[in-house]
Design a protein around this motif. Structure first.
Motif, PDB file in Angstrom:
ATOM      1  N   ARG A   1       0.815  -1.215   0.000  1.00 23.38           N
ATOM      2  CA  ARG A   1       0.000   0.000   0.000  1.00 23.38           C
ATOM      3  C   ARG A   1       0.849   1.266   0.000  1.00 23.38           C
ATOM      4  NH1 ARG A   1       0.278  -1.680   5.017  1.00 23.38           N
ATOM      5  NH2 ARG A   1       0.567  -0.252   6.741  1.00 23.38           N
TER       6      ARG A   1
ATOM      7  N   LYS B   1      -0.882   3.261  -2.923  1.00 25.33           N
ATOM      8  CA  LYS B   1      -1.763   4.375  -2.575  1.00 25.33           C
ATOM      9  C   LYS B   1      -1.439   5.641  -3.366  1.00 25.33           C
ATOM     10  CE  LYS B   1      -3.914   6.677   1.302  1.00 25.33           C
ATOM     11  NZ  LYS B   1      -4.000   6.783   2.748  1.00 25.33           N
TER      12      LYS B   1
ATOM     13  N   ASN C   1      -3.924   7.262  -6.157  1.00 25.44           N
ATOM     14  CA  ASN C   1      -4.367   8.652  -6.015  1.00 25.44           C
ATOM     15  C   ASN C   1      -3.994   9.498  -7.225  1.00 25.44           C
ATOM     16  OD1 ASN C   1      -5.450   8.061  -3.545  1.00 25.44           O
ATOM     17  ND2 ASN C   1      -3.716   8.850  -2.389  1.00 25.44           N
TER      18      ASN C   1
END
Length: 101
Positions: free
Chosen positions: A71, A75, A79
């Motif tokens: 992650r 992430k 995003n």
């Protein structure tokens, strides 16, 4: 250099992260931890991810031998995707699998 180490070097280069250089006495985990921390800090400071950076982050996540840390790389990559592109994309059609007993 193993594949994950090469991926980390690409992340550092693509994101222009300020990561302390490895020393000969550093263990691999120390180097990996420095890169993860640098990515986290960059995200907190409003990191902008380019296409090259996106690819480097995804490759690092794929080759990461510690999947619980994926992650950290996924992430910011997620995003970076334009929200509109993701929302407009057609749903994936997964083939149904037959269950046998």
């Amino acid at each position: 250099m193993d594949e994950f180490a090469e991926c980390l070097a690409n992340v550092v280069r693509a994101l222009s992260l300020d990561v302390a250089a490895e020393t000969e006495s550093d263990e691999r985990e120390v180097s990996v931890s420095r890169v993860r921390t640098a990515v986290r800090n960059a995200c907190r400071q409003g990191l902008k991810v380019s296409g090259e950076s996106f690819d480097a982050l995804v490759r690092a996540a794929v080759h990461n031998p510690g999947p619980s840390f994926n992650r950290v790389f996924l992430k910011p990559a997620r995003n970076a995707l334009e929200r509109g592109r993701v929302q407009v994309a057609p749903p994936l059609r997964w083939p149904r699998c037959a269950v046998t007993e």
